[in-house]
Motif scaffolding. Structure first.
Motif, mmCIF file in Angstrom:
data_model
loop_
_atom_site.group_PDB
_atom_site.id
_atom_site.type_symbol
_atom_site.label_atom_id
_atom_site.label_comp_id
_atom_site.label_asym_id
_atom_site.label_seq_id
_atom_site.Cartn_x
_atom_site.Cartn_y
_atom_site.Cartn_z
ATOM 1 N N GLN A 46 0.842 -1.365 -0.075
ATOM 2 C CA GLN A 46 0.218 0.011 -0.041
ATOM 3 C C GLN A 46 0.892 1.354 0.191
ATOM 4 O OE1 GLN A 46 -2.735 -0.503 3.184
ATOM 5 N NE2 GLN A 46 -3.726 -1.946 2.469
ATOM 6 N N GLN A 49 2.377 1.824 -3.514
ATOM 7 C CA GLN A 49 1.249 2.143 -4.229
ATOM 8 C C GLN A 49 0.892 3.915 -4.179
ATOM 9 O OE1 GLN A 49 1.002 0.037 -6.834
ATOM 10 N NE2 GLN A 49 -1.305 0.263 -6.795
ATOM 11 N N LEU A 50 1.143 4.044 -2.687
ATOM 12 C CA LEU A 50 0.841 5.578 -2.532
ATOM 13 C C LEU A 50 1.987 6.390 -3.059
ATOM 14 C CD1 LEU A 50 -0.319 5.385 1.024
ATOM 15 C CD2 LEU A 50 -1.828 6.149 -1.024
ATOM 16 N N ARG A 51 3.367 6.001 -2.986
ATOM 17 C CA ARG A 51 4.456 6.554 -3.335
ATOM 18 C C ARG A 51 4.288 6.567 -4.956
ATOM 19 N NH1 ARG A 51 8.722 5.151 -6.045
ATOM 20 N NH2 ARG A 51 8.308 3.041 -5.910
ATOM 21 N N ASP A 54 1.736 9.428 -5.609
ATOM 22 C CA ASP A 54 2.111 10.838 -5.610
ATOM 23 C C ASP A 54 3.277 11.141 -6.521
ATOM 24 O OD1 ASP A 54 1.024 11.003 -3.233
ATOM 25 O OD2 ASP A 54 2.651 10.557 -1.976
#
Length: 157
Positions: A46, A49-51, A54
């Motif tokens: 997760q 995925q966020l990185r 962004d």
């Protein structure tokens, strides 16, 4: 970017177009690594995925900025050869007799040794000047001056 559209030099346009192509390639690669939210496993997945999301947002912002700058430059037309402005190619002569041909740009590029930003001391002094004008500006070594030899195409020394 506020104010009237500002022209850019051919070299700056080429650099922006190349950066835009590179960013679009990078964006395709990053977008291809994003997984469907239902396929994401543990917290490490997760976070990854966020990185990537962004990074995708950052790439999209830069792509929009470059696209808008190129559109504005197109609307502004070619740089003036009558008065120094952003995008101008300017040949100056320093007091020691050395002549240099410089580009007046908006942002410094590490690879471009002939680019002078419009907000640098020399850049500010040159803006609005004509061939034959003398300019005075501050350097880390103290006050200095230069003469505008020509605006536009490179002049032979």
């Amino acid at each position: 970017m506020a104010g009237d559209p500002k022209p850019i030099s051919a070299a700056a346009r080429h650099a922006l177009e190349q950066e835009l192509a590179d960013l679009r390639d990078e964006r395709r690669l990053v977008a291809g690594t994003l997984q469907d939210a239902t396929d994401v496993g543990d917290q490490a997945d997760q976070a990854d995925q966020l990185r990537r999301a962004d990074q995708l947002d950052r790439l999209d912002r830069r792509i929009r900025d470059i696209t808008e700058r190129l559109r504005q430059a197109e609307a502004a037309g070619p740089p003036s050869t009558d008065v120094v402005g952003v995008g101008s190619t300017v040949t100056v002569r320093f007091p020691d007799g050395v002549q240099e041909t410089l580009q007046i740009g908006e942002a410094a590029e590490a690879f471009d040794q002939n680019l002078v930003t419009s907000d640098s001391p020399l850049g500010r002094a040159l803006l609005g000047r004509h061939a034959g004008d003398s300019v005075h500006f501050d350097t880390p070594d103290g006050p200095s001056s230069a003469e505008v030899v020509s605006i536009g195409d490179v002049q032979s020394a």
